[in-house]
Design a protein around this motif. Structure first.
Motif, PDB file in Angstrom:
ATOM      1  N   GLU A  37       0.834  -1.214   0.000  1.00  0.00           N
ATOM      2  CA  GLU A  37       0.000   0.000   0.000  1.00  0.00           C
ATOM      3  C   GLU A  37       0.869   1.265   0.000  1.00  0.00           C
ATOM      4  O   GLU A  37       0.528   2.278  -0.625  1.00  0.00           O
ATOM      5  CB  GLU A  37      -0.900  -0.032   1.250  1.00  0.00           C
ATOM      6  CG  GLU A  37      -1.865   1.124   1.396  1.00  0.00           C
ATOM      7  CD  GLU A  37      -3.015   1.063   0.392  1.00  0.00           C
ATOM      8  OE1 GLU A  37      -3.170   0.046  -0.305  1.00  0.00           O
ATOM      9  OE2 GLU A  37      -3.754   2.070   0.307  1.00  0.00           O
ATOM     10  N   LYS A  43       1.623   3.676  -2.949  1.00  0.00           N
ATOM     11  CA  LYS A  43       0.697   4.731  -3.394  1.00  0.00           C
ATOM     12  C   LYS A  43       1.265   6.122  -3.114  1.00  0.00           C
ATOM     13  O   LYS A  43       0.932   7.086  -3.781  1.00  0.00           O
ATOM     14  CB  LYS A  43      -0.656   4.577  -2.697  1.00  0.00           C
ATOM     15  CG  LYS A  43      -1.488   3.439  -3.245  1.00  0.00           C
ATOM     16  CD  LYS A  43      -2.863   3.492  -2.609  1.00  0.00           C
ATOM     17  CE  LYS A  43      -3.749   2.379  -3.109  1.00  0.00           C
ATOM     18  NZ  LYS A  43      -4.988   2.279  -2.304  1.00  0.00           N
ATOM     19  N   ASP A  54      -2.467   1.736  -8.266  1.00  0.00           N
ATOM     20  CA  ASP A  54      -2.696   0.347  -7.878  1.00  0.00           C
ATOM     21  C   ASP A  54      -1.358  -0.375  -7.682  1.00  0.00           C
ATOM     22  O   ASP A  54      -0.740  -0.808  -8.661  1.00  0.00           O
ATOM     23  CB  ASP A  54      -3.531  -0.327  -8.987  1.00  0.00           C
ATOM     24  CG  ASP A  54      -3.839  -1.771  -8.645  1.00  0.00           C
ATOM     25  OD1 ASP A  54      -3.340  -2.281  -7.619  1.00  0.00           O
ATOM     26  OD2 ASP A  54      -4.592  -2.400  -9.422  1.00  0.00           O
TER      27      ASP A  54
END
Ligand SMILES: CSCCC(=O)C(=O)COP(=O)(O)O
Ligand SMILES: [Zn+2]
Length: 221
Positions: free
Chosen positions: A124, A127, A133
């Motif tokens: 994550e 990002k 993504d």
């Protein structure tokens, strides 16, 4: 009495340098930081100065993005890696701060390059580099280290000239093999965040190992 210029920007770089030093990412005199103060002018850390205890006089201005600069008025020389900063500022209008650090983890990860890049795990955290993504498979470019730093800068310009650098799968960062990580951002804070989150990703990768999975713990089957 001379009024010193860009004091806020100098203070910011001194604070960031001290922070990275205490993280172990700019040990001794390693690494260099810069911030753009006009379209063709930037402030950069002076060469060979202790990055954990910089003073105002250790930030020198460089005007011009194409010719190697000489010493500044106070005798301090710009970073020996100034040509890499020039390459980024000359080719990327969105880059207004460039940070280069020497962390252990970035050097380990640089050893895992295949085809001049390393695949990042789908965390994550990625990002924070502006990608939508993380599972799409982002790679960080790995340049060869050269004693002649202008060769690294030239390789970087070649990389920027290739279209794929500007597509969404390329990141605002690259590794120099067995040397360190360089990141740019729209401002000092963005470059700061990007260094921190990439270093998190590298710590994760080192913990997982080159195969990308942790060895089973003894006693667990
Ligand atoms: C001891 S680090 C060797 C030089 C280097 O890679 C670096 O980042 C620091 O060089 P500078 O000239 O910017 O002090
Ligand atoms: Zn370096």
């Amino acid at each position: 009495m001379s009024i010193s210029q860009w004091t806020a920007e100098k203070d910011e770089l001194i604070r960031v340098s001290s922070h990275f030093y205490h993280k172990g990412w700019m040990v001794g005199t390693s690494g260099n930081l810069s911030v753009r103060v006009a379209p063709d002018t930037f402030l950069i850390t002076a060469s060979g100065r202790p990055k954990g205890m910089l003073g105002d006089e250790d930030l020198v201005s460089v005007k011009g993005l194409y010719e190697l600069p000489g010493p500044s008025g106070n005798g301090r020389k710009p970073s020996a890696e100034v040509s890499i900063h020039q390459a980024i500022y000359s080719e990327l209008r969105e880059a207004n701060a460039v940070f280069h650090i020497h962390s252990v983890e970035s050097n380990i990860v640089s050893e895992w390059a295949s085809d001049h890049s390393v695949l990042l795990p789908p965390l994550e955290m990625i990002k924070g580099l502006g990608v939508k993504d993380p599972s799409l498979g982002y790679r960080i470019d790995v340049l060869e280290n050269h004693l002649d730093v202008s060769r690294i800068a030239l390789d970087l310009k070649r990389l920027f000239a290739q279209d794929q650098v500007f597509n969404e799968f390329h990141l605002p960062a690259f590794l120099i093999r067995h040397h360190g990580l360089t990141v740019w951002g729209n401002d000092v804070l963005e470059a700061f965040h990007r260094i921190e989150l990439l270093e998190y990703v590298f710590r994760f990768m080192v913990a997982m190992g080159p195969s990308g999975s942790t060895p089973p713990m003894a006693g667990f089957h």
